[in-house]
Design a protein around this motif. Structure first.
Motif, PDB file in Angstrom:
ATOM      1  N   ARG A 163       7.080   8.368  -3.092  1.00 52.96           N
ATOM      2  CA  ARG A 163       6.190   7.568  -2.216  1.00 52.96           C
ATOM      3  C   ARG A 163       6.547   6.554  -1.533  1.00 52.96           C
ATOM      4  NH1 ARG A 163       3.867   6.796  -9.026  1.00 52.96           N
ATOM      5  NH2 ARG A 163       5.931   5.052  -9.391  1.00 52.96           N
ATOM      6  N   PHE A 164       6.020   6.079  -1.271  1.00 51.12           N
ATOM      7  CA  PHE A 164       6.503   4.877   0.262  1.00 51.12           C
ATOM      8  C   PHE A 164       5.751   3.834  -0.174  1.00 51.12           C
ATOM      9  CE2 PHE A 164       6.927   9.350   1.527  1.00 51.12           C
ATOM     10  CZ  PHE A 164       9.198   9.526   2.228  1.00 51.12           C
ATOM     11  N   THR A 205       0.751  -1.237  -0.047  1.00 49.93           N
ATOM     12  CA  THR A 205       0.337  -0.185  -0.274  1.00 49.93           C
ATOM     13  C   THR A 205       0.892   0.715  -0.197  1.00 49.93           C
ATOM     14  OG1 THR A 205      -0.425   0.201   2.551  1.00 49.93           O
ATOM     15  CG2 THR A 205      -2.149  -0.996   1.254  1.00 49.93           C
ATOM     16  N   GLU A 206       0.579   2.272  -0.602  1.00 50.36           N
ATOM     17  CA  GLU A 206       1.678   3.261  -0.360  1.00 50.36           C
ATOM     18  C   GLU A 206       0.842   4.567   0.553  1.00 50.36           C
ATOM     19  OE1 GLU A 206       1.770   7.893  -3.112  1.00 50.36           O
ATOM     20  OE2 GLU A 206       0.666   6.127  -3.778  1.00 50.36           O
ATOM     21  N   THR A 207       1.496   4.554   1.491  1.00 50.52           N
ATOM     22  CA  THR A 207       1.105   4.976   2.493  1.00 50.52           C
ATOM     23  C   THR A 207       2.228   6.342   2.992  1.00 50.52           C
ATOM     24  OG1 THR A 207       1.444   4.422   4.685  1.00 50.52           O
ATOM     25  CG2 THR A 207       3.638   3.216   3.588  1.00 50.52           C
ATOM     26  N   ASP A 208       2.564   6.898   4.695  1.00 52.51           N
ATOM     27  CA  ASP A 208       4.128   7.970   4.204  1.00 52.51           C
ATOM     28  C   ASP A 208       5.015   7.287   5.155  1.00 52.51           C
ATOM     29  OD1 ASP A 208       2.924   8.256   7.121  1.00 52.51           O
ATOM     30  OD2 ASP A 208       1.010   9.250   6.717  1.00 52.51           O
ATOM     31  N   ALA A 209       5.851   8.589   5.187  1.00 50.86           N
ATOM     32  CA  ALA A 209       7.307   8.174   5.405  1.00 50.86           C
ATOM     33  C   ALA A 209       6.949   7.357   7.170  1.00 50.86           C
ATOM     34  CB  ALA A 209       8.962   8.754   5.424  1.00 50.86           C
ATOM     35  N   GLN A 262      10.032   5.068  -3.941  1.00 53.14           N
ATOM     36  CA  GLN A 262      10.047   5.724  -4.454  1.00 53.14           C
ATOM     37  C   GLN A 262      10.049   6.715  -4.983  1.00 53.14           C
ATOM     38  OE1 GLN A 262       7.556   4.022  -7.220  1.00 53.14           O
ATOM     39  NE2 GLN A 262       9.177   1.699  -7.645  1.00 53.14           N
ATOM     40  N   LEU A 263      11.802   7.502  -5.805  1.00 59.02           N
ATOM     41  CA  LEU A 263      12.088   8.912  -5.854  1.00 59.02           C
ATOM     42  C   LEU A 263      11.309   9.676  -7.064  1.00 59.02           C
ATOM     43  CD1 LEU A 263      15.741   9.621  -3.390  1.00 59.02           C
ATOM     44  CD2 LEU A 263      12.725   9.406  -2.776  1.00 59.02           C
TER      45      LEU A 263
END
Length: 163
Positions: free
Chosen positions: A152-153, A93-97, A107-108
């Motif tokens: 994105r984390f 899942t895409e989340t936060d730091a 991903q940068l």
């Protein structure tokens, strides 16, 4: 039938530690073909999951440099696979730091929204995330030392495998 098993974060980080400054001869080095970072991230993910997804085009697998899925070496395609995968293999899942754990992927990207780098989280301490990467080889590099416009984390939630 698919079942969900734990992602082995320790195995993913140990793989990153072993191969961050060298190349595993079982995999092609894509450094001169656009970069090796996502190939390395996929190798770490595989070390922690032990499962590939051989779905044509949309899966995640590596047999050779000419027989692999786009997601094995492509930043955008790895993101799409991890966040949309309902079949075998790791899923995220895409989340936060604040949700990052060792073995996860960051991903940068640049200001246009193009993502170009996929470092692997190897340690998390208060106020800092440390990563490993190829192309610009690194292990325990502070995420704060990178220059980027977007990030994105991707938190690996688990691994689906056939029983």
């Amino acid at each position: 039938m698919l079942r969900i098993v734990a992602y082995n974060r320790t195995a993913a980080v140990e793989y990153a530690r072993k191969w961050a400054f060298q190349r595993n001869p079982a995999y092609y080095n894509f450094e001169n073909l656009g970069g090796d970072c996502t190939n390395f991230a996929s190798q770490c993910l595989y070390a922690g999951s032990g499962v590939m997804n051989y779905t044509p085009t949309y899966g995640w697998y590596y047999n050779s440099s000419s027989d692999r899925s786009p997601s094995w070496t492509g930043v955008v395609y790895l993101y799409q696979f991890l966040t949309q995968n309902k079949g075998p293999g790791p899923f995220a899942t895409e989340t936060d730091a604040s949700e990052m754990m060792p073995g996860d992927i960051i991903q940068l990207g640049d200001q246009t929204g193009r993502f170009y780098h996929s470092p692997v989280v190897v340690a998390v301490e208060p106020g800092e995330i440390y990563v490993a990467a190829h192309t610009f080889d690194a292990f325990m590099r502070p995420l704060s030392s990178y220059v980027y416009d977007r990030s994105r984390f991707l938190h690996i939630e688990g691994v689906r495998k056939y029983q």
